[in-house]
Motif scaffolding. Structure first.
Motif, PDB file in Angstrom:
ATOM      1  N   GLY A   1      -7.240  61.454 -33.362  1.00 50.95           N
ATOM      2  CA  GLY A   1      -7.136  61.438 -34.801  1.00 50.95           C
ATOM      3  C   GLY A   1      -6.141  60.417 -35.225  1.00 50.95           C
ATOM      4  N   GLY A   2      -5.278  59.857 -34.378  1.00 48.86           N
ATOM      5  CA  GLY A   2      -4.029  58.853 -34.843  1.00 48.86           C
ATOM      6  C   GLY A   2      -4.945  57.466 -34.781  1.00 48.86           C
ATOM      7  N   GLY A   3      -6.068  57.574 -34.653  1.00 47.55           N
ATOM      8  CA  GLY A   3      -6.918  56.308 -34.855  1.00 47.55           C
ATOM      9  C   GLY A   3      -7.122  55.840 -36.149  1.00 47.55           C
ATOM     10  N   ILE A   4      -7.173  57.119 -36.989  1.00 43.54           N
ATOM     11  CA  ILE A   4      -7.290  56.688 -38.488  1.00 43.54           C
ATOM     12  C   ILE A   4      -6.327  55.780 -38.991  1.00 43.54           C
ATOM     13  CG2 ILE A   4      -7.405  58.049 -40.775  1.00 43.54           C
ATOM     14  CD1 ILE A   4      -8.277  60.562 -39.201  1.00 43.54           C
TER      15      ILE A   4
ATOM     16  N   GLY B   1      -4.570  53.333 -35.278  1.00 43.81           N
ATOM     17  CA  GLY B   1      -4.131  53.497 -34.028  1.00 43.81           C
ATOM     18  C   GLY B   1      -2.810  53.469 -33.829  1.00 43.81           C
ATOM     19  N   SER B   2      -2.005  53.534 -34.711  1.00 42.08           N
ATOM     20  CA  SER B   2      -0.332  53.694 -34.733  1.00 42.08           C
ATOM     21  C   SER B   2       0.030  54.920 -34.336  1.00 42.08           C
ATOM     22  CB  SER B   2       0.094  53.285 -36.079  1.00 42.08           C
ATOM     23  OG  SER B   2      -0.480  54.379 -37.072  1.00 42.08           O
ATOM     24  N   PHE B   3      -0.417  55.984 -34.589  1.00 37.34           N
ATOM     25  CA  PHE B   3      -0.216  57.353 -34.039  1.00 37.34           C
ATOM     26  C   PHE B   3      -0.690  57.722 -32.703  1.00 37.34           C
ATOM     27  CE2 PHE B   3       1.122  58.130 -38.560  1.00 37.34           C
ATOM     28  CZ  PHE B   3       2.103  58.849 -38.251  1.00 37.34           C
ATOM     29  N   THR B   4      -1.552  56.812 -32.390  1.00 38.16           N
ATOM     30  CA  THR B   4      -2.424  56.966 -31.021  1.00 38.16           C
ATOM     31  C   THR B   4      -1.381  56.254 -30.178  1.00 38.16           C
ATOM     32  OG1 THR B   4      -4.771  57.020 -31.840  1.00 38.16           O
ATOM     33  CG2 THR B   4      -4.301  56.367 -29.637  1.00 38.16           C
TER      34      THR B   4
ATOM     35  N   VAL C   1      -6.209  59.400 -21.282  1.00 37.61           N
ATOM     36  CA  VAL C   1      -6.500  58.001 -21.366  1.00 37.61           C
ATOM     37  C   VAL C   1      -7.728  57.748 -22.023  1.00 37.61           C
ATOM     38  CG1 VAL C   1      -7.131  55.762 -20.111  1.00 37.61           C
ATOM     39  CG2 VAL C   1      -5.149  57.286 -19.424  1.00 37.61           C
ATOM     40  N   ILE C   2      -8.740  58.497 -22.040  1.00 39.32           N
ATOM     41  CA  ILE C   2     -10.189  58.547 -22.529  1.00 39.32           C
ATOM     42  C   ILE C   2      -9.812  58.737 -24.208  1.00 39.32           C
ATOM     43  CG2 ILE C   2     -12.245  59.203 -22.627  1.00 39.32           C
ATOM     44  CD1 ILE C   2     -12.212  59.519 -19.701  1.00 39.32           C
ATOM     45  N   ALA C   3      -9.079  60.025 -24.179  1.00 36.84           N
ATOM     46  CA  ALA C   3      -8.815  60.279 -25.696  1.00 36.84           C
ATOM     47  C   ALA C   3      -8.057  59.158 -26.372  1.00 36.84           C
ATOM     48  CB  ALA C   3      -8.035  61.429 -25.633  1.00 36.84           C
ATOM     49  N   GLY C   4      -7.101  58.477 -25.716  1.00 34.13           N
ATOM     50  CA  GLY C   4      -6.541  57.353 -26.334  1.00 34.13           C
ATOM     51  C   GLY C   4      -7.353  55.999 -26.770  1.00 34.13           C
ATOM     52  N   ALA C   5      -8.115  55.869 -25.762  1.00 35.80           N
ATOM     53  CA  ALA C   5      -9.118  54.696 -25.835  1.00 35.80           C
ATOM     54  C   ALA C   5     -10.068  55.219 -27.097  1.00 35.80           C
ATOM     55  CB  ALA C   5     -10.047  54.634 -24.844  1.00 35.80           C
ATOM     56  N   GLY C   6     -10.767  56.330 -27.310  1.00 33.93           N
ATOM     57  CA  GLY C   6     -11.409  56.785 -28.275  1.00 33.93           C
ATOM     58  C   GLY C   6     -10.668  56.973 -29.507  1.00 33.93           C
ATOM     59  N   GLY C   7      -9.244  57.103 -29.529  1.00 34.96           N
ATOM     60  CA  GLY C   7      -8.463  56.698 -30.888  1.00 34.96           C
ATOM     61  C   GLY C   7      -8.527  55.374 -31.316  1.00 34.96           C
ATOM     62  N   PHE C   8      -8.484  54.454 -30.176  1.00 32.01           N
ATOM     63  CA  PHE C   8      -8.449  52.965 -30.591  1.00 32.01           C
ATOM     64  C   PHE C   8      -9.813  52.433 -30.843  1.00 32.01           C
ATOM     65  CE2 PHE C   8      -4.723  52.827 -27.298  1.00 32.01           C
ATOM     66  CZ  PHE C   8      -3.848  52.830 -28.290  1.00 32.01           C
TER      67      PHE C   8
END
Length: 211
Positions: free
Chosen positions: A83-86, A89-92, A131-138
């Motif tokens: 969700g940080g990607g909204i 990506g700052s919160f990701t 790591v995958i969740a972070g990639a999803g956020g980006f």
């Protein structure tokens, strides 16, 4: 932006399309983890409180050592990363850094032998999930950026709602792909929780009791 004609479904293609996001996510996570481990003294001012809260939650039963409890606890982390990607990506980035440094900080407080027993084999799935969740956020951040950039810059002679709908359809493959990454991350997280509750912990208890 993902071109619809190139929107493949294989895992290899999924990785290739998001390789830079995987790399960025892994770099931030592992970089902060090593910083948390080797610079634990500098990080203790804010990570010590997180560690105490974690231990207190376990002691009070808020986090129980079973599959469902471990899964739901870590699921919040995954959803925050995605969700940080909204916000582009700052919160990701922030959540990747906090979680990576916390794991590194925790590792610095535990003997390496005990750490290996307590983190293998579920840790592999858990780290992959993060790591995958972070990639999803980006990827989600890329969708948001491309959507609003196109919405603002592209000429349109119809209604605003029509333009918003058209722009969303143009960029929807990115949103769909980000959700696929989130789904894979959640599946891996559940596997990690199951292994931790049913394999890692019993094995660790047995090994520590017989050393």
């Amino acid at each position: 932006m993902i071109k619809k004609e190139k929107y493949e479904s294989t895992l290899h293609a999924l990785y290739r399309r998001n390789e830079k996001f995987f790399g960025l996510s892994a770099l931030i996570f592992f970089g902060s983890m090593f910083m948390g481990y080797f610079l634990s003294g500098l990080f203790s001012f804010f990570l010590e409180g997180l560690l105490r809260d974690f231990e207190r939650n376990i002691a009070q039963g808020k986090i129980q050592l079973n599959t469902l409890s471990l899964f739901t606890h870590n699921l919040r982390i995954i959803l925050f990363l995605y969700g940080g990607g909204i916000l582009l990506g700052s919160f990701t980035i922030i959540f990747l850094f906090i979680n990576g440094s916390f794991i590194g900080y925790f590792a610095s407080k535990v003997p390496l032998g005990d750490l290996a027993i307590l983190t293998i084999p579920h840790g592999i799935f858990e780290v992959l999930s993060i790591v995958i969740a972070g990639a999803g956020g980006f990827r989600l951040a890329s969708f948001v950026y491309n959507y609003f950039t196109e919405l603002i810059s592209e000429s349109w002679y119809g209604s605003l709602l029509g333009k918003m709908t058209h722009t969303f359809q143009n960029n929807s493959p990115e949103l769909e792909e980000s959700l696929i990454l989130l789904g894979i991350s959640i599946v891996l997280l559940f596997i990690a929780a199951f292994i931790e509750a049913n394999i890692t912990l019993p094995v660790a208890q047995y090994v520590m009791a017989n050393i």
